[in-house]
Design a protein around this motif. Structure first.
Motif, mmCIF file in Angstrom:
data_model
loop_
_atom_site.group_PDB
_atom_site.id
_atom_site.type_symbol
_atom_site.label_atom_id
_atom_site.label_comp_id
_atom_site.label_asym_id
_atom_site.label_seq_id
_atom_site.Cartn_x
_atom_site.Cartn_y
_atom_site.Cartn_z
ATOM 1 N N GLY A 91 49.434 52.010 55.027
ATOM 2 C CA GLY A 91 48.439 52.546 55.937
ATOM 3 C C GLY A 91 47.739 51.461 56.709
ATOM 4 N N SER A 92 46.544 51.762 57.146
ATOM 5 C CA SER A 92 45.806 50.864 58.028
ATOM 6 C C SER A 92 45.221 49.665 57.299
ATOM 7 N N GLY A 93 45.272 49.659 55.997
ATOM 8 C CA GLY A 93 44.676 48.562 55.238
ATOM 9 C C GLY A 93 43.283 48.884 54.762
ATOM 10 N N ASN A 94 42.731 50.026 55.191
ATOM 11 C CA ASN A 94 41.392 50.409 54.759
ATOM 12 C C ASN A 94 41.404 51.124 53.425
ATOM 13 N N GLU A 95 42.571 51.615 52.983
ATOM 14 C CA GLU A 95 42.656 52.279 51.688
ATOM 15 C C GLU A 95 42.389 51.246 50.595
ATOM 16 N N THR A 96 41.751 51.700 49.530
ATOM 17 C CA THR A 96 41.477 50.797 48.417
ATOM 18 C C THR A 96 42.026 51.385 47.124
ATOM 19 N N PHE A 97 42.254 50.511 46.163
ATOM 20 C CA PHE A 97 42.668 50.909 44.831
ATOM 21 C C PHE A 97 42.156 49.847 43.874
ATOM 22 N N GLU A 98 42.086 50.198 42.590
ATOM 23 C CA GLU A 98 41.572 49.261 41.598
ATOM 24 C C GLU A 98 42.697 48.630 40.809
ATOM 25 N N ILE A 99 42.498 47.353 40.493
ATOM 26 C CA ILE A 99 43.440 46.610 39.664
ATOM 27 C C ILE A 99 42.681 45.973 38.511
ATOM 28 N N ILE A 100 43.412 45.671 37.466
ATOM 29 C CA ILE A 100 42.862 44.854 36.390
ATOM 30 C C ILE A 100 43.624 43.538 36.439
ATOM 31 N N ALA A 101 42.882 42.451 36.544
ATOM 32 C CA ALA A 101 43.474 41.119 36.636
ATOM 33 C C ALA A 101 43.423 40.451 35.266
ATOM 34 N N PHE A 102 44.490 39.703 34.963
ATOM 35 C CA PHE A 102 44.564 38.992 33.690
ATOM 36 C C PHE A 102 45.340 37.699 33.879
ATOM 37 N N ARG A 103 45.235 36.835 32.878
ATOM 38 C CA ARG A 103 45.895 35.534 32.936
ATOM 39 C C ARG A 103 47.010 35.447 31.902
ATOM 40 N N ILE A 104 48.071 34.784 32.322
ATOM 41 C CA ILE A 104 49.150 34.390 31.419
ATOM 42 C C ILE A 104 49.510 32.964 31.823
ATOM 43 N N SER A 105 49.348 32.034 30.891
ATOM 44 C CA SER A 105 49.665 30.622 31.163
ATOM 45 C C SER A 105 49.015 30.122 32.451
ATOM 46 N N ASP A 106 47.749 30.359 32.617
ATOM 47 C CA ASP A 106 46.974 29.907 33.771
ATOM 48 C C ASP A 106 47.446 30.487 35.106
#
Length: 160
Positions: A10-25
């Motif tokens: 789409g136009s780039g205005n849509e949003t969604f949620e993510i969960i960020a995590f680390r693996i080996s930096d």
């Protein structure tokens, strides 16, 4: 529920949620719609003759679920779990499993236009397991597709 296969468009205005995590930096993320809960590190019970990416199993409120070494599954070097490690409990293809990560960093709301295609790096890298790369103030995050990383047939074998 938003499909894990659905690419932001789409136009780039849509949003969604993510969960960020680390693996080996390195930073990775998945859609929050695939996540059931985040648990602190807890040793799992080994299962003899299990695939190399399966650390073991754990009891999650009366249900036994497999615990996957996500670093190994991604082709990275596994690290020993520490008290800072976490188990991200996800549902993939109607199966609940735990993913061992070095630590969960944040839950973020992302605009679709922040997701860039994964560049062609080498022929040995399977780009299909990533929905893209997210550019963020703190750096870049590899946006994983759990439904592509864990094929339904592989999960059926784990459940058997």
């Amino acid at each position: 529920m938003v499909s894990d296969r659905q690419a932001p468009a789409g136009s780039g205005n849509e949003t969604f949620e993510i969960i960020a995590f680390r693996i080996s930096d390195q930073a990775f993320c998945v859609r929050t719609t695939t996540i059931r809960e985040i648990r602190g590190w807890y040793p799992s019970t080994s299962v003899p003759h299990s695939p190399p990416d399966i650390v073991g199993v754990m009891n999650l409120r009366g249900s036994v679920i497999p615990i996957i070494d996500l670093a190994y599954k991604l082709g990275m070097r596994s690290a020993d779990a520490t008290e800072r490690s976490a188990i991200v409990v996800a549902e993939v293809h109607e199966m609940v499993l735990g993913l061992v990560v070095d630590g969960v960093s944040d839950i973020l709301t992302i605009r679709a236009n922040q997701v860039q295609p994964v560049p062609e790096i080498t022929t040995s890298f399977d780009r299909s397991v990533a929905e893209g790369i997210i550019t963020h103030d703190s750096g870049m995050i590899c946006f994983l597709s759990l439904s592509r990383l864990f094929q339904r047939s592989d999960l059926e074998t784990v459940a058997a």
